[in-house]
Design a protein around this motif. Structure first.
Motif, PDB file in Angstrom:
ATOM      1  N   VAL A   1       1.103  -1.071  -0.222  1.00 21.02           N
ATOM      2  CA  VAL A   1      -0.274   0.198  -0.077  1.00 21.02           C
ATOM      3  C   VAL A   1       0.829   1.143   0.023  1.00 21.02           C
ATOM      4  O   VAL A   1       0.637   1.918  -0.508  1.00 21.02           O
ATOM      5  CB  VAL A   1      -1.277  -0.256   1.288  1.00 21.02           C
TER       6      VAL A   1
ATOM      7  N   ASP B   1       2.745   1.671  -3.528  1.00 23.48           N
ATOM      8  CA  ASP B   1       1.748   2.688  -4.942  1.00 23.48           C
ATOM      9  C   ASP B   1       0.761   3.559  -4.557  1.00 23.48           C
ATOM     10  O   ASP B   1       1.206   4.412  -5.166  1.00 23.48           O
ATOM     11  CB  ASP B   1      -0.032   1.410  -4.373  1.00 23.48           C
TER      12      ASP B   1
ATOM     13  N   ASP C   1      -2.827  -5.761  -6.012  1.00 23.82           N
ATOM     14  CA  ASP C   1      -1.367  -5.436  -5.724  1.00 23.82           C
ATOM     15  C   ASP C   1      -1.515  -6.724  -4.724  1.00 23.82           C
ATOM     16  O   ASP C   1      -0.422  -7.786  -4.574  1.00 23.82           O
ATOM     17  CB  ASP C   1      -0.776  -4.377  -5.566  1.00 23.82           C
ATOM     18  N   LEU C   2      -2.676  -6.456  -3.584  1.00 17.73           N
ATOM     19  CA  LEU C   2      -2.935  -6.786  -2.799  1.00 17.73           C
ATOM     20  C   LEU C   2      -3.573  -8.574  -3.027  1.00 17.73           C
ATOM     21  O   LEU C   2      -2.747  -9.351  -1.881  1.00 17.73           O
ATOM     22  CB  LEU C   2      -3.726  -6.030  -1.880  1.00 17.73           C
TER      23      LEU C   2
ATOM     24  N   LEU D   1      -4.737  -1.127  -5.829  1.00 21.68           N
ATOM     25  CA  LEU D   1      -4.686  -2.054  -4.422  1.00 21.68           C
ATOM     26  C   LEU D   1      -4.744  -3.406  -4.079  1.00 21.68           C
ATOM     27  O   LEU D   1      -4.575  -4.304  -4.166  1.00 21.68           O
ATOM     28  CB  LEU D   1      -4.927  -0.950  -3.189  1.00 21.68           C
TER      29      LEU D   1
ATOM     30  N   LYS E   1      -7.840   2.485  -6.245  1.00 28.31           N
ATOM     31  CA  LYS E   1      -8.706   1.302  -5.430  1.00 28.31           C
ATOM     32  C   LYS E   1      -8.483  -0.420  -6.382  1.00 28.31           C
ATOM     33  O   LYS E   1      -7.742  -1.205  -5.174  1.00 28.31           O
ATOM     34  CB  LYS E   1     -10.342   0.931  -5.679  1.00 28.31           C
TER      35      LYS E   1
END
Length: 161
Positions: free
Chosen positions: A108, A111, A136-137, A133, A130
């Motif tokens: 986070v 990013d 990537d998460l 994220l 969003k």
């Protein structure tokens, strides 16, 4: 001759009455058909919305994981404080995700540090953030669970300075 003229007038009056009765019947018939057609259209319209409602299946969602608040610098030196919650899939993966908090926090921050204050003022940019994220998460979560379990992110606070 007077009787012949009288009979002709009576016959003409009868034809006018028949003609006006025909017009009246025709007008009534058109009104009834128009009302019936409108009623049928209304019923069809109302009836067609019911199958759509019945066919709608709400997405299955799981628990919401409170990620917490992150404070970091943006690429232009401004500060951001971002609070968020993660919408998980149908399973409760809180116990699987909790050990990943450090790695997810790092992602986070990484990013966010690529954005500027001016870029994040736009609502479209927030939606793009969003999506970035979530992707990537989910890379981190997929290693632990085998699936992309984060379906959405909710910003609970979004403060920039």
């Amino acid at each position: 001759m007077a009787t012949a003229t009288k009979k002709a007038e009576e016959s003409s009056a009868k034809e006018e009455k028949k003609g006006s009765k025909k017009k009246l019947i025709l007008i009534i018939l058109l009104v009834v058909l128009a009302a019936g057609g409108g009623g049928f259209g209304a019923l069809t319209f109302l009836g067609s919305s019911k199958p759509h409602k019945a066919a709608f299946v709400p997405p299955k969602v799981g628990p919401i994981y409170g990620f917490g608040t992150i404070t970091t610098n943006l690429s232009d030196g401004h500060l951001i404080q971002l609070g968020m919650s993660l919408q998980l899939g149908v399973k409760d993966l809180t116990t699987a995700i909790t050990p990943l908090n450090k790695d997810m926090t790092d992602v986070v921050i990484t990013d966010l540090s690529g954005w500027t204050y001016a870029q994040l003022l736009s609502p479209i940019a927030k939606l793009t953030l969003k999506k970035q994220l979530i992707l990537d998460l989910n890379k981190i979560v997929k290693v632990a669970t085998g699936k992309n379990e984060i379906t959405d992110i909710y910003f609970t606070s979004f403060i920039m300075q």
